[in-house]
Design a protein around this motif. Sequence first.
Motif, mmCIF file in Angstrom:
data_model
loop_
_atom_site.group_PDB
_atom_site.id
_atom_site.type_symbol
_atom_site.label_atom_id
_atom_site.label_comp_id
_atom_site.label_asym_id
_atom_site.label_seq_id
_atom_site.Cartn_x
_atom_site.Cartn_y
_atom_site.Cartn_z
ATOM 1 N N THR A 157 0.847 -1.193 0.000
ATOM 2 C CA THR A 157 0.000 0.000 0.000
ATOM 3 C C THR A 157 0.879 1.238 0.000
ATOM 4 O OG1 THR A 157 -0.098 0.467 2.368
ATOM 5 C CG2 THR A 157 -1.568 -1.245 1.543
ATOM 6 N N ALA A 158 0.318 2.360 -0.442
ATOM 7 C CA ALA A 158 0.961 3.636 -0.169
ATOM 8 C C ALA A 158 0.819 3.927 1.318
ATOM 9 C CB ALA A 158 0.308 4.743 -1.002
ATOM 10 N N THR A 159 1.672 4.797 1.838
ATOM 11 C CA THR A 159 1.584 5.172 3.246
ATOM 12 C C THR A 159 0.204 5.748 3.557
ATOM 13 O OG1 THR A 159 3.950 5.673 3.275
ATOM 14 C CG2 THR A 159 2.628 6.600 5.047
ATOM 15 N N GLY A 162 -4.186 2.231 4.358
ATOM 16 C CA GLY A 162 -4.850 1.098 4.980
ATOM 17 C C GLY A 162 -3.940 -0.085 5.203
ATOM 18 N N THR A 163 -2.654 0.178 5.356
ATOM 19 C CA THR A 163 -1.671 -0.904 5.504
ATOM 20 C C THR A 163 -1.944 -1.769 6.722
ATOM 21 O OG1 THR A 163 -0.112 0.793 4.761
ATOM 22 C CG2 THR A 163 0.787 -1.377 5.312
ATOM 23 N N THR A 164 -1.972 -1.142 7.898
ATOM 24 C CA THR A 164 -2.155 -1.896 9.139
ATOM 25 C C THR A 164 -3.509 -2.585 9.160
ATOM 26 O OG1 THR A 164 -0.754 -0.258 10.248
ATOM 27 C CG2 THR A 164 -2.048 -1.736 11.650
ATOM 28 N N LEU A 191 9.497 -5.210 5.466
ATOM 29 C CA LEU A 191 10.812 -5.630 4.985
ATOM 30 C C LEU A 191 11.632 -4.473 4.451
ATOM 31 C CD1 LEU A 191 12.877 -7.799 4.389
ATOM 32 C CD2 LEU A 191 11.606 -8.402 2.321
ATOM 33 N N ASP A 192 11.021 -3.513 3.761
ATOM 34 C CA ASP A 192 11.806 -2.439 3.146
ATOM 35 C C ASP A 192 12.078 -1.262 4.073
ATOM 36 O OD1 ASP A 192 9.012 -0.980 2.121
ATOM 37 O OD2 ASP A 192 9.099 -3.094 1.605
ATOM 38 N N MET A 193 11.696 -1.365 5.338
ATOM 39 C CA MET A 193 12.019 -0.297 6.292
ATOM 40 C C MET A 193 13.516 -0.320 6.575
ATOM 41 S SD MET A 193 10.599 0.354 10.136
ATOM 42 C CE MET A 193 10.870 1.921 10.967
ATOM 43 N N ALA A 194 14.210 0.744 6.184
ATOM 44 C CA ALA A 194 15.672 0.744 6.197
ATOM 45 C C ALA A 194 16.261 0.802 7.592
ATOM 46 C CB ALA A 194 16.186 1.922 5.369
ATOM 47 N N THR A 216 4.848 -3.941 2.671
ATOM 48 C CA THR A 216 5.716 -3.077 1.875
ATOM 49 C C THR A 216 4.943 -1.840 1.452
ATOM 50 O OG1 THR A 216 7.109 -2.901 -0.103
ATOM 51 C CG2 THR A 216 5.128 -4.235 -0.290
ATOM 52 N N HIS A 217 5.667 -0.756 1.218
ATOM 53 C CA HIS A 217 5.080 0.455 0.632
ATOM 54 C C HIS A 217 5.582 0.660 -0.795
ATOM 55 C CE1 HIS A 217 2.884 1.724 4.069
ATOM 56 N NE2 HIS A 217 3.920 2.021 4.820
ATOM 57 N N LEU A 218 6.135 -0.362 -1.395
ATOM 58 C CA LEU A 218 6.764 -0.220 -2.708
ATOM 59 C C LEU A 218 5.795 -0.499 -3.849
ATOM 60 C CD1 LEU A 218 10.129 -2.053 -1.957
ATOM 61 C CD2 LEU A 218 9.806 0.424 -2.257
ATOM 62 N N PRO A 219 5.999 0.188 -4.983
ATOM 63 C CA PRO A 219 5.242 -0.157 -6.187
ATOM 64 C C PRO A 219 5.738 -1.471 -6.762
ATOM 65 C CG PRO A 219 6.877 1.522 -6.699
ATOM 66 C CD PRO A 219 6.921 1.321 -5.204
ATOM 67 N N LEU A 220 5.002 -2.001 -7.718
ATOM 68 C CA LEU A 220 5.325 -3.315 -8.273
ATOM 69 C C LEU A 220 6.700 -3.349 -8.921
ATOM 70 C CD1 LEU A 220 4.714 -6.196 -9.141
ATOM 71 C CD2 LEU A 220 3.285 -5.288 -10.970
ATOM 72 N N ASP A 221 7.077 -2.286 -9.629
ATOM 73 C CA ASP A 221 8.349 -2.339 -10.353
ATOM 74 C C ASP A 221 9.561 -2.200 -9.442
ATOM 75 O OD1 ASP A 221 8.017 0.315 -9.760
ATOM 76 O OD2 ASP A 221 8.448 1.070 -11.771
ATOM 77 N N ALA A 222 9.358 -1.999 -8.139
ATOM 78 C CA ALA A 222 10.470 -1.964 -7.188
ATOM 79 C C ALA A 222 10.580 -3.253 -6.389
ATOM 80 C CB ALA A 222 10.311 -0.782 -6.232
ATOM 81 N N LEU A 223 9.739 -4.239 -6.710
ATOM 82 C CA LEU A 223 9.716 -5.511 -6.000
ATOM 83 C C LEU A 223 10.043 -6.662 -6.942
ATOM 84 C CD1 LEU A 223 6.374 -5.168 -3.993
ATOM 85 C CD2 LEU A 223 8.666 -5.257 -2.998
ATOM 86 N N PRO A 224 10.663 -7.729 -6.427
ATOM 87 C CA PRO A 224 10.695 -8.969 -7.208
ATOM 88 C C PRO A 224 9.284 -9.538 -7.249
ATOM 89 C CG PRO A 224 11.591 -9.340 -5.016
ATOM 90 C CD PRO A 224 11.338 -7.864 -5.123
ATOM 91 N N PHE A 225 8.886 -10.018 -8.403
ATOM 92 C CA PHE A 225 7.522 -10.541 -8.568
ATOM 93 C C PHE A 225 7.589 -12.051 -8.708
ATOM 94 C CE2 PHE A 225 3.825 -11.779 -11.109
ATOM 95 C CZ PHE A 225 2.799 -11.142 -10.421
ATOM 96 N N HIS A 226 6.930 -12.764 -7.797
ATOM 97 C CA HIS A 226 6.945 -14.226 -7.779
ATOM 98 C C HIS A 226 5.555 -14.754 -8.119
ATOM 99 C CE1 HIS A 226 10.892 -13.956 -5.927
ATOM 100 N NE2 HIS A 226 10.387 -13.130 -5.036
ATOM 101 N N SER A 227 5.492 -15.695 -9.019
ATOM 102 C CA SER A 227 4.203 -16.144 -9.539
ATOM 103 C C SER A 227 3.349 -16.844 -8.495
ATOM 104 C CB SER A 227 4.413 -17.079 -10.734
ATOM 105 O OG SER A 227 5.072 -18.267 -10.327
ATOM 106 N N GLU A 228 3.954 -17.395 -7.448
ATOM 107 C CA GLU A 228 3.170 -18.120 -6.461
ATOM 108 C C GLU A 228 3.148 -17.421 -5.107
ATOM 109 O OE1 GLU A 228 4.001 -22.308 -6.529
ATOM 110 O OE2 GLU A 228 4.083 -22.315 -8.699
ATOM 111 N N VAL A 229 3.400 -16.130 -5.134
ATOM 112 C CA VAL A 229 3.169 -15.263 -3.985
ATOM 113 C C VAL A 229 1.902 -14.475 -4.272
ATOM 114 C CG1 VAL A 229 4.032 -13.242 -2.720
ATOM 115 C CG2 VAL A 229 5.603 -15.090 -3.345
ATOM 116 N N ARG A 230 1.073 -14.292 -3.264
ATOM 117 C CA ARG A 230 -0.156 -13.525 -3.424
ATOM 118 C C ARG A 230 0.087 -12.065 -3.003
ATOM 119 N NH1 ARG A 230 -4.752 -16.347 -5.744
ATOM 120 N NH2 ARG A 230 -3.734 -18.325 -6.163
ATOM 121 N N TYR A 231 -0.354 -11.130 -3.841
ATOM 122 C CA TYR A 231 -0.146 -9.710 -3.595
ATOM 123 C C TYR A 231 -1.486 -9.040 -3.308
ATOM 124 C CZ TYR A 231 4.472 -10.660 -5.490
ATOM 125 O OH TYR A 231 5.727 -11.177 -5.714
ATOM 126 N N VAL A 232 -1.588 -8.430 -2.126
ATOM 127 C CA VAL A 232 -2.791 -7.708 -1.721
ATOM 128 C C VAL A 232 -2.448 -6.218 -1.721
ATOM 129 C CG1 VAL A 232 -4.466 -7.326 0.112
ATOM 130 C CG2 VAL A 232 -3.592 -9.637 -0.321
#
Length: 436
Positions: A157-159, A162-164, A191-194, A216-232
């Motif tokens: 989600t963006a900050t 509705g993340t939490t 995970l991406d919290m530095a 994560t707060h990242l857009p799709l193109d900043a993440l590795p995309f795995h075919s058997e991971v579910r993205y909400v």
Amino acid sequence: MTCNAGRIPSVTSIHSSGVPHPSSPDPGPPARKSGQVASQWPDLMRWSRRPSGCGAIARPAGRPIGRVPSVGSSGSAGASGGRDAAPHRVVPVRVACGDRRTLPSMAESAECHRKNGSEFAVSTSSYPPSRVYRSPLLDSTRWNSFEPRHGDIVISTATKAGTTWAQRIVASLIFRSVRLPRPLMELSPWLDMAMVPLADVLATLSEQRHRRFVKTHLPLDALPFHSEVRYVVVGRDLRDLALSTHHHARSMSSAGPRAALAAAAQAHGGETLSSFRPPEVPEDVHAFWREFFTRSAYPWESDGWPYNSPTRHLSSWWEHRSEPNIRLLHYQDMLDDLDGEMRRLADFLGITVDERVWPDLVHACTFAEMKVNEDEIWDSGLSGSALGSWNFFHKGTSGQWHTLCSEDELALHDRALRRLPEELRTWLVRDPSARS
């Protein structure tokens, strides 16, 4: 039998192990004798076995892709993500099981692991990110060390979109209980919290034996995309999101959270992290509104300051919303029909919940109930110490901008919207008052 887990040629390998495939029948709560009280959550240790004889999955070498191809397929990928991305052909290739060199289906993968005496299955294909986000708060490269498990859930989600809330809903579905076995932030790490040592986050994820769900707060193109991971993915009307972001950023820069953050960083990350300071934002909401809709923390984006852009985040996922492992939720739909949205999400995740406990789960995920039970949310770590030191759950309502914003300020919002596809604009803009 040799497991048909293979490898996409790459530089970096990712071993994976995980939970039963989300399309597999959900086992439900453990059986109990007559009169016996049901367990507060499913037997977590039933996920503890690792796969045997399974190869690793790796990200393909070569130029990053800007467009994610159809899940589980090979083909051309057009440039639509990072500005430097070019059309690029990605051909996932399997090695193992004799001469077979094609990706197995999800069902084949699950069947292979079941016959090997394991409930885990590895991810079958992976595509690399084409954009790097790095700041004192965020570091997308940390996902390079993520070891995906079959059935993992990534909540993006963006900050303040509705993340939490989404994390709490997913936790209720996974554990089938109003009570959680650990604080939510520990069960679902960011995970991406530095600021949090990467080794600590990876160790937490590695030790988890339940179905994992990562923030994560990242857009799709900043993440590795795995075919058997579910993205909400959760979207929210930008006007409501801007006001919520102002409250969040102002609160984070106040004395209490600053002190809590510094103390926690000193304990968990040393002097470097303890020197981190949240961004200073204007106290005046009108001044903040102009900043939010005209710049970002990242030079290639145009809105979302002091964080990354909510328009770019959502548009990156919207383009691939037809992928079977991506599910988009809207914050307003969750407010209007939480029961229905939770049912649809459970179906997407392949989770079955006993109807006898369902009303209690929905009630536990209401905004009011989460606000009352904030102690179930925060851990004692870095982010929990800071976020739990003030009124994190503000109002959770929509439409406050009606009485706050001028026509000129709303025009800034409209200008940001014009950067989005028409269908996405129609989906994103919600004004509950217009329905009355």
